[in-house]
Scaffold this motif. Structure first.
Motif, PDB file in Angstrom:
ATOM      1  N   ALA A  53      -4.354   4.018  -2.046  1.00  0.00           N
ATOM      2  CA  ALA A  53      -5.115   3.581  -0.875  1.00  0.00           C
ATOM      3  C   ALA A  53      -4.523   4.162   0.406  1.00  0.00           C
ATOM      4  O   ALA A  53      -3.315   4.421   0.504  1.00  0.00           O
ATOM      5  CB  ALA A  53      -5.122   2.059  -0.812  1.00  0.00           C
ATOM      6  N   TYR A  54      -5.397   4.375   1.369  1.00  0.00           N
ATOM      7  CA  TYR A  54      -4.998   4.906   2.669  1.00  0.00           C
ATOM      8  C   TYR A  54      -4.169   3.858   3.398  1.00  0.00           C
ATOM      9  O   TYR A  54      -4.512   2.669   3.413  1.00  0.00           O
ATOM     10  CB  TYR A  54      -6.263   5.237   3.461  1.00  0.00           C
ATOM     11  N   ILE A  55      -3.056   4.294   4.021  1.00  0.00           N
ATOM     12  CA  ILE A  55      -2.165   3.364   4.726  1.00  0.00           C
ATOM     13  C   ILE A  55      -2.284   3.602   6.226  1.00  0.00           C
ATOM     14  O   ILE A  55      -1.937   4.686   6.715  1.00  0.00           O
ATOM     15  CB  ILE A  55      -0.700   3.564   4.295  1.00  0.00           C
ATOM     16  N   PRO A  56      -2.748   2.626   6.986  1.00  0.00           N
ATOM     17  CA  PRO A  56      -2.822   2.795   8.445  1.00  0.00           C
ATOM     18  C   PRO A  56      -1.426   3.052   9.026  1.00  0.00           C
ATOM     19  O   PRO A  56      -0.416   2.584   8.489  1.00  0.00           O
ATOM     20  CB  PRO A  56      -3.376   1.448   8.941  1.00  0.00           C
ATOM     21  N   LEU A  57      -1.370   3.795  10.123  1.00  0.00           N
ATOM     22  CA  LEU A  57      -0.086   4.112  10.744  1.00  0.00           C
ATOM     23  C   LEU A  57       0.675   2.840  11.114  1.00  0.00           C
ATOM     24  O   LEU A  57       1.903   2.790  11.022  1.00  0.00           O
ATOM     25  CB  LEU A  57      -0.315   4.969  11.999  1.00  0.00           C
TER      26      LEU A  57
END
Length: 259
Positions: free
Chosen positions: A63-67
């Motif tokens: 999954a994409y990890i927010p900054l």
């Protein structure tokens, strides 16, 4: 003044005028060609890219990890390794940076993080930058300028941290933490963070040769110390820790994608 000199002077002025017009025509053609002719992703398309899922997905990508969810030390270590002046440089737009470089009497140099993200974003338009070598170079340069204009540095960094290749089929720092240490980003120690940050420059070599990995890791730790991200005691302890990471899976790494 002899008539011959007057004639020569007028001829030179005429040639300069013609050359000026030719340059304007060439400039106009270049702008049209690289803005529209080779299918660069538009500003609108770049502005609409998802902030919650991978842009250049591959099978099994996490999954994409927010900054905001990436530990600051991880981001700082990657910047220190890949692009130390990412936030300090006046502009990451390659054309603007060229002007600043000339004004400040320094060598221009494109942001490595921006260049890598641009390479990934070029995949948004299948026809983009597929021509001869020179066209690809100019196409990517124009696209870099567009990316720098549309996306904030934080967004560019976030894409890089999620999409860049770290070896062993791992795309992004989260996947790398699991592939090498079997743990989430938040549980990485300073030495493990430095190791992850060192990977993009030579993931295959660093991920297999522990002697090289230790040297690269310690170099990043020293850079983190010089940048004030860690203190001397923690840096010294991190350098002395034995490097231990998972063995590479028997089936080997997955093919590398865009970045």
């Amino acid at each position: 003044m002899p008539k011959a000199l007057i004639v020569i002077g007028k001829l030179v002025l005429a040639l300069l005028s013609v050359a000026g017009v030719a340059l304007l025509i060439l400039e106009g053609w270049l702008i049209w060609h690289f803005e529209h002719g080779i299918g660069l992703p538009t500003e609108a398309k770049l502005a609409k890219i998802s902030a919650t899922e991978p842009i250049c997905p591959v099978d099994g990508q996490p999954a994409y990890i927010p900054l905001s969810d990436i530990p600051p030390l991880v981001a700082q270590a990657v910047i220190t390794s890949e692009d130390p002046d990412f936030y300090e440089r006046l502009s990451i737009n390659p054309f603007t940076d060229l002007v600043y470089a000339a004004f400040l009497n320094r060598r221009p140099g494109a942001s490595h993080i921006l260049r890598s993200v641009t390479h990934c974003l070029a995949s948004l338009s299948p026809d983009c930058c597929k021509g001869p070598n020179l066209e690809r170079v100019f196409g990517h340069t124009f696209l870099m300028a567009r990316v720098a204009k549309v996306l904030s540095r934080e967004r560019i960094l976030e894409i890089y941290l999620n999409e860049n290749y770290f070896g062993r089929g791992a795309y992004g720092v989260g996947a790398a933490a699991n592939a090498y240490f079997g743990k989430p980003l938040g549980l990485l120690s300073i030495d493990e963070v430095a190791f992850i940050a060192a990977l993009p420059k030579a993931p295959g070599q660093i991920g297999r040769r522990k002697d090289i990995a230790v040297e690269r890791r310690n170099r990043i730790i020293e850079q983190m110390l010089q940048s004030g991200f860690v203190n001397e005691a923690d840096a010294a302890f991190a350098k002395q820790r034995p490097l231990s990471f998972r063995d590479e899976p028997a089936d080997g790494p997955a093919p590398q994608k865009g970045l």
